[in-house]
Design a protein around this motif. Structure first.
Motif, mmCIF file in Angstrom:
data_model
loop_
_atom_site.group_PDB
_atom_site.id
_atom_site.type_symbol
_atom_site.label_atom_id
_atom_site.label_comp_id
_atom_site.label_asym_id
_atom_site.label_seq_id
_atom_site.Cartn_x
_atom_site.Cartn_y
_atom_site.Cartn_z
ATOM 1 N N MET A 1 16.298 50.478 -44.096
ATOM 2 C CA MET A 1 15.415 50.047 -42.991
ATOM 3 C C MET A 1 14.025 49.719 -43.538
ATOM 4 O O MET A 1 13.571 50.326 -44.500
ATOM 5 C CB MET A 1 15.303 51.171 -41.946
ATOM 6 C CG MET A 1 14.706 50.708 -40.604
ATOM 7 S SD MET A 1 14.237 52.083 -39.525
ATOM 8 C CE MET A 1 15.841 52.585 -38.917
ATOM 9 N N LYS A 5 8.915 49.942 -40.085
ATOM 10 C CA LYS A 5 9.680 50.217 -38.870
ATOM 11 C C LYS A 5 10.103 51.688 -38.828
ATOM 12 O O LYS A 5 10.047 52.338 -37.782
ATOM 13 C CB LYS A 5 10.909 49.305 -38.831
ATOM 14 C CG LYS A 5 11.331 49.021 -37.418
ATOM 15 C CD LYS A 5 12.464 48.032 -37.313
ATOM 16 C CE LYS A 5 13.074 48.218 -35.931
ATOM 17 N NZ LYS A 5 14.400 47.625 -35.825
ATOM 18 N N GLU A 6 10.524 52.183 -39.979
ATOM 19 C CA GLU A 6 10.950 53.581 -40.033
ATOM 20 C C GLU A 6 9.780 54.518 -39.704
ATOM 21 O O GLU A 6 9.926 55.486 -38.952
ATOM 22 C CB GLU A 6 11.505 53.903 -41.436
ATOM 23 C CG GLU A 6 12.205 55.250 -41.482
ATOM 24 C CD GLU A 6 12.741 55.601 -42.861
ATOM 25 O OE1 GLU A 6 12.967 54.690 -43.687
ATOM 26 O OE2 GLU A 6 12.917 56.811 -43.114
ATOM 27 N N ASN A 9 9.169 54.479 -36.060
ATOM 28 C CA ASN A 9 10.153 55.273 -35.318
ATOM 29 C C ASN A 9 9.748 56.740 -35.273
ATOM 30 O O ASN A 9 9.890 57.406 -34.245
ATOM 31 C CB ASN A 9 11.538 55.129 -35.952
ATOM 32 C CG ASN A 9 12.159 53.784 -35.636
ATOM 33 O OD1 ASN A 9 11.650 53.030 -34.795
ATOM 34 N ND2 ASN A 9 13.254 53.458 -36.300
ATOM 35 N N VAL A 10 9.264 57.239 -36.404
ATOM 36 C CA VAL A 10 8.787 58.629 -36.433
ATOM 37 C C VAL A 10 7.602 58.771 -35.474
ATOM 38 O O VAL A 10 7.543 59.691 -34.649
ATOM 39 C CB VAL A 10 8.346 59.043 -37.857
ATOM 40 C CG1 VAL A 10 7.755 60.446 -37.829
ATOM 41 C CG2 VAL A 10 9.511 58.960 -38.827
ATOM 42 N N TYR A 11 6.685 57.824 -35.574
ATOM 43 C CA TYR A 11 5.473 57.911 -34.745
ATOM 44 C C TYR A 11 5.811 57.818 -33.257
ATOM 45 O O TYR A 11 5.190 58.469 -32.419
ATOM 46 C CB TYR A 11 4.490 56.809 -35.133
ATOM 47 C CG TYR A 11 3.068 57.183 -34.779
ATOM 48 C CD1 TYR A 11 2.301 57.932 -35.663
ATOM 49 C CD2 TYR A 11 2.514 56.838 -33.558
ATOM 50 C CE1 TYR A 11 1.019 58.322 -35.337
ATOM 51 C CE2 TYR A 11 1.229 57.226 -33.221
ATOM 52 C CZ TYR A 11 0.483 57.954 -34.119
ATOM 53 O OH TYR A 11 -0.787 58.354 -33.787
ATOM 54 N N ASP A 12 6.819 57.007 -32.966
ATOM 55 C CA ASP A 12 7.261 56.846 -31.581
ATOM 56 C C ASP A 12 7.750 58.183 -31.021
ATOM 57 O O ASP A 12 7.403 58.571 -29.893
ATOM 58 C CB ASP A 12 8.381 55.801 -31.558
ATOM 59 C CG ASP A 12 8.875 55.530 -30.152
ATOM 60 O OD1 ASP A 12 8.032 55.292 -29.273
ATOM 61 O OD2 ASP A 12 10.095 55.561 -29.929
ATOM 62 N N GLU A 13 8.510 58.913 -31.833
ATOM 63 C CA GLU A 13 8.996 60.218 -31.377
ATOM 64 C C GLU A 13 7.844 61.199 -31.201
ATOM 65 O O GLU A 13 7.790 61.937 -30.216
ATOM 66 C CB GLU A 13 9.999 60.794 -32.388
ATOM 67 C CG GLU A 13 11.364 60.136 -32.317
ATOM 68 C CD GLU A 13 12.466 61.062 -32.802
ATOM 69 O OE1 GLU A 13 13.611 60.884 -32.359
ATOM 70 O OE2 GLU A 13 12.190 61.961 -33.633
ATOM 71 N N THR A 16 6.118 60.355 -28.094
ATOM 72 C CA THR A 16 6.909 60.783 -26.934
ATOM 73 C C THR A 16 6.691 62.268 -26.681
ATOM 74 O O THR A 16 6.499 62.693 -25.533
ATOM 75 C CB THR A 16 8.414 60.485 -27.167
ATOM 76 O OG1 THR A 16 8.572 59.064 -27.285
ATOM 77 C CG2 THR A 16 9.265 60.987 -26.021
ATOM 78 N N HIS A 274 2.629 53.760 -28.378
ATOM 79 C CA HIS A 274 3.237 54.692 -29.341
ATOM 80 C C HIS A 274 2.964 54.304 -30.799
ATOM 81 O O HIS A 274 3.773 54.603 -31.682
ATOM 82 C CB HIS A 274 4.742 54.865 -29.081
ATOM 83 C CG HIS A 274 5.016 55.737 -27.878
ATOM 84 N ND1 HIS A 274 6.265 56.160 -27.530
ATOM 85 C CD2 HIS A 274 4.180 56.283 -26.952
ATOM 86 C CE1 HIS A 274 6.193 56.913 -26.447
ATOM 87 N NE2 HIS A 274 4.934 56.996 -26.069
ATOM 88 N N THR A 275 1.835 53.631 -31.021
ATOM 89 C CA THR A 275 1.301 53.458 -32.374
ATOM 90 C C THR A 275 -0.168 53.897 -32.284
ATOM 91 O O THR A 275 -0.713 53.996 -31.181
ATOM 92 C CB THR A 275 1.342 51.991 -32.871
ATOM 93 O OG1 THR A 275 0.223 51.277 -32.322
ATOM 94 C CG2 THR A 275 2.637 51.292 -32.470
ATOM 95 N N THR B 42 12.542 57.492 -21.455
ATOM 96 C CA THR B 42 12.481 57.728 -22.901
ATOM 97 C C THR B 42 12.311 59.218 -23.194
ATOM 98 O O THR B 42 12.966 59.780 -24.081
ATOM 99 C CB THR B 42 11.283 56.968 -23.507
ATOM 100 O OG1 THR B 42 11.392 55.599 -23.133
ATOM 101 C CG2 THR B 42 11.251 57.091 -25.022
#
Lengths: 493, 493
Positions: A1, A5-6, A9-13, A16, A274-275, B42
């Motif tokens: 990946m 982007k990877e 994805n961590v930052y998005d979690e 959240t 989410h950034t 989400t």
């Protein structure tokens, strides 16, 4: 990946988890039943640990290294810079130290509540010692360019050194103290606001103002709490206020203030959600948004030229008060003991006092037991008044009990940023004309474009430069005060 | 670390995640702003995946194996049995299947809303096909003792086979249909309740009843939503209702009903919190608590002997209605189309119809397109009425759209358990005498000791045996109906 982007994805979690924590915090302060407190503590601690673990996994470190070696565009480069910042800070603080802080804070806060109630600093002192010790350990672990206090300030006002704040605050103090003295000498008769102001009528009217400001009630709500606050981001940004049936001012201005915070949160670009670019630049910049709306707009004569006829109509208690007197009633400058009740001019002296004390405490020049004395001396020196007890003195604020050293200066930075942004805005749009016509949305558009949509793209000092063309300068605030209060008090400042 | 303790640490985290999810769900249904829905989706999905991962790590499997080889006391042994149950079920469903279900459910639910509104089953049909297909896959993965439907029922009523439910439901149907026919033939004049019932007056009175029942408002709260529900557990168990200004009955009985659910959740032992013994035995047992309070207590003459003078006093609209007529007004038996509006007698026919259809659907005997016809036939056969369209027919309930097959039977099981528990209670305490004096707490104490404090210690069927000394038997419910409605309608049933 793709490593970017990877990382996202961590930052998005992690974001959240942050959103969930926000909701838990909102509920805790609004509707949570009393006995649910212990369980809520467990839930919040669980989420906080989870977020910490997710952002400190070694994989994040190696992704950052790979990305730092690549040529990135402005946005990605800012994102990587910010994630690096969090990663470095969080990995440098040992989990055991974090846990110890988490354990001691509730006790310290409880002791503070007790001490404040009993006006007895000695109840709080040993806890404050412990909190300070832990915060000093944090500073040592995190590291700092010049003095330990830098490491704490960094958490709230990133990329800003104590020395820089000190310089601007000293200049501010030197110019502000004589202004306050001058105004104090020329007190006019006080405008009294008395009568009945039904909370539900207040609420309707303030909601109307919030809508005019551009606050989206489909992406937020207004509730009632003991202390007003804003929580959440993007499509779920909620504000609260506290109504007093005998005075409309506290709820009115706290609604506008929290509305300013909320507009910032609702104003990040959807694509940056989410950034780090979908987050506030700094607490100082956040505060600049609330202060601008509350003070520079909400306490201006232009604003009330539009809204006064309406509030005058709905509140019979205002029937004998003409616009000019109401304007004075919401702009009374008077040295006072309590920060949160202070006017926009003297407010900053409360902050300067705390900032100076915090630095002395962290430099080891001031011991905990010496705080009450030093506090009272500074109040006498800067504001000409002395607290009758520590409850209305050095025990008035919650911040130190929860270890939030370095937080206070962001309030005054916010005032200074606000004035500087406001002057830049006035060079581009006819703000007074707009306010007189109740047109608040062009103001919001300017803020969206210049401040909100940029999120954390630049550090605060750079944002100020980009938006206003200059370094942070207290003159904008001083000039505003001189102009406004010179007129109001009929004196030359 | 002690393996039992280690297992409980995992379970504690999973329970904490569950508590957080509950709050998110509560907020979603009460105060969440409209645009926050996507973000909330989400957040909930994140938590649900996190909980799934935590309980399905191989370490849980090896801890279970070690514990299953040891001699354990009754409590630990029940805990291990329950964790094994979850572990086995969750590990048997592939993550991709779970994800596919999570993706398709919101679409299916949306199609159902649309179909119901337009009274057009064909809009919903393809989605229902898909949901069924996925649920059949779940059944195959999870496994079942006799028929696939067993695997679905198991989720809501653990340790209970379809065949067992079928047997008792068939006996129930055979005895209930003639009773309903008999009552329908002897309809009396209807008692009309009309006038204004201010929601805030209703709320105050229902809160008073909830307090009398023993509901702890410091560990819960009452809010207003479109559909009433109970959420949370232990010290944070919240209920909701919906007020109608022209009829006090819906909110009154939904408050008592949800109060019954909430008392169960507030009644688990503190020491069992975040273990399976701090959870409901089954949905059927949960429903037995709400139904007992709502129907056996809240719709009894004894209960109203105490409360009627009060509600009579606060609502002028009731001034011409004496107690006996009010009692009739809250106990009118009449075959109707809508399950949630049905009386306590005909209600079960709605469930029996759904249960029979679900089995036929899962046995492959009934295709999706044949559901509306089969539905209408059964309504005609069992209740003597035919829906004029599918909106008030097979599209009325949300359950199938979210894949909740196997859920419906727990409602009638709840009614049966409730009657059987109630008869056991009456052998030990003078329930009628207590109700007539407004003494509800002894009833709660009995339920605490016999049902609530046991949590999941026993499977439902065993709990019934332990508490009442017998197997589940529909006679308790039938006898209650015969006695109560025989008297009410002046007929021998």
């Amino acid at each position: 990946m793709d490593p970017y982007k990877e990382l996202m994805n961590v930052y998005d979690e992690v974001s959240t988890i942050g959103d969930i924590s926000s909701l838990l915090g909102w509920d805790q302060n609004t509707y949570m039943p009393r006995k649910a407190a212990a369980g809520r503590g467990t839930q919040s601690a669980f989420l906080s640990k989870l977020a910490h673990r997710k952002i400190t996994v070694p994989r994040v470190g190696s992704l950052l290294e790979r990305l730092e070696a690549e040529p990135l565009d402005e946005v990605k480069s800012a994102v990587v810079r910010e994630v690096r910042k969090i990663y470095t800070r969080k990995t440098s603080i040992p989990e055991e130290l974090e846990a110890e802080i988490a354990r001691s804070e509730p006790l310290s806060m409880q002791a503070w509540v007790d001490a404040k109630q009993k006006k007895d600093f000695s109840i709080f002192a040993p806890h404050l010692e412990r909190v300070l010790e832990l915060k000093k350990q944090v500073a040592e672990k995190v590291g700092y360019p010049e003095i330990p206090y830098d490491a704490l300030l960094e958490e709230y006002e990133p990329y800003t050194r104590t020395a820089q704040v000190k310089e601007v605050f000293e200049r501010l103090r030197k110019r502000l103290v004589p202004i306050i003295e001058r105004i104090s000498e020329t007190q006019k008769d006080e405008v009294h606001i008395k009568g009945e102001f039904k909370p539900e009528v207040q609420e309707n009217f303030y909601k109307r103002i919030l809508r005019d400001m551009g606050y989206d009630f489909e992406a937020g709500r207004l509730d009632t709490t003991e202390h007003p606050f804003t929580i959440g981001t993007g499509d779920d940004t909620r504000i609260t206020t506290h109504y007093y049936a005998d005075d409309p001012r506290p709820a009115l201005f706290s609604c506008i203030h929290e509305g300013g915070h909320a507009l910032y949160e609702q104003g990040f670009l959807k694509e940056n959600m989410h950034t780090p670019l979908g987050e506030a630049c700094s607490l100082g910049i956040h505060e600049s948004q609330s202060r601008m709306w509350e003070n520079l707009i909400g306490r201006s004569l232009s604003f009330w030229k539009h809204y006064y006829p309406e509030i005058h109509r709905i509140f019979p208690a205002l029937s004998n008060i003409p616009l000019e007197r109401f304007y004075r009633a919401v702009n009374t400058v008077r040295p006072s003991l309590i920060r949160v009740e202070a006017d926009e001019v003297t407010y900053n002296m409360h902050i300067l006092i705390r900032f100076e004390l915090e630095i002395e405490i962290f430099n080891g020049k001031l011991g905990v037991s010496e705080i009450p004395g030093a506090w009272n001396d500074k109040y006498e020196k800067y504001l000409g008044i002395v607290p009758e007890n520590d409850g209305v003195g050095c025990l008035q604020d919650i911040h130190w009990s929860i270890g939030a050293f370095g937080y206070f200066p962001t309030y005054t930075l916010g005032n200074l940023y606000a004035s500087q942004f406001f002057d830049a805005m006035k060079r581009e749009i006819d703000v007074e004309g707009l306010l007189e016509n109740g047109q608040l949305l062009p103001v919001l558009s300017w803020l969206r474009k210049n401040v909100h949509e940029r999120g954390k793209l630049y550090p605060a000092s750079e944002l100020v430069r980009v938006v206003t063309g200059r370094e942070l300068d207290e003159s904008h605030f001083i000039d505003h005060v001189k102009r406004k209060y010179g007129n109001l008090y009929g004196i030359s400042l």
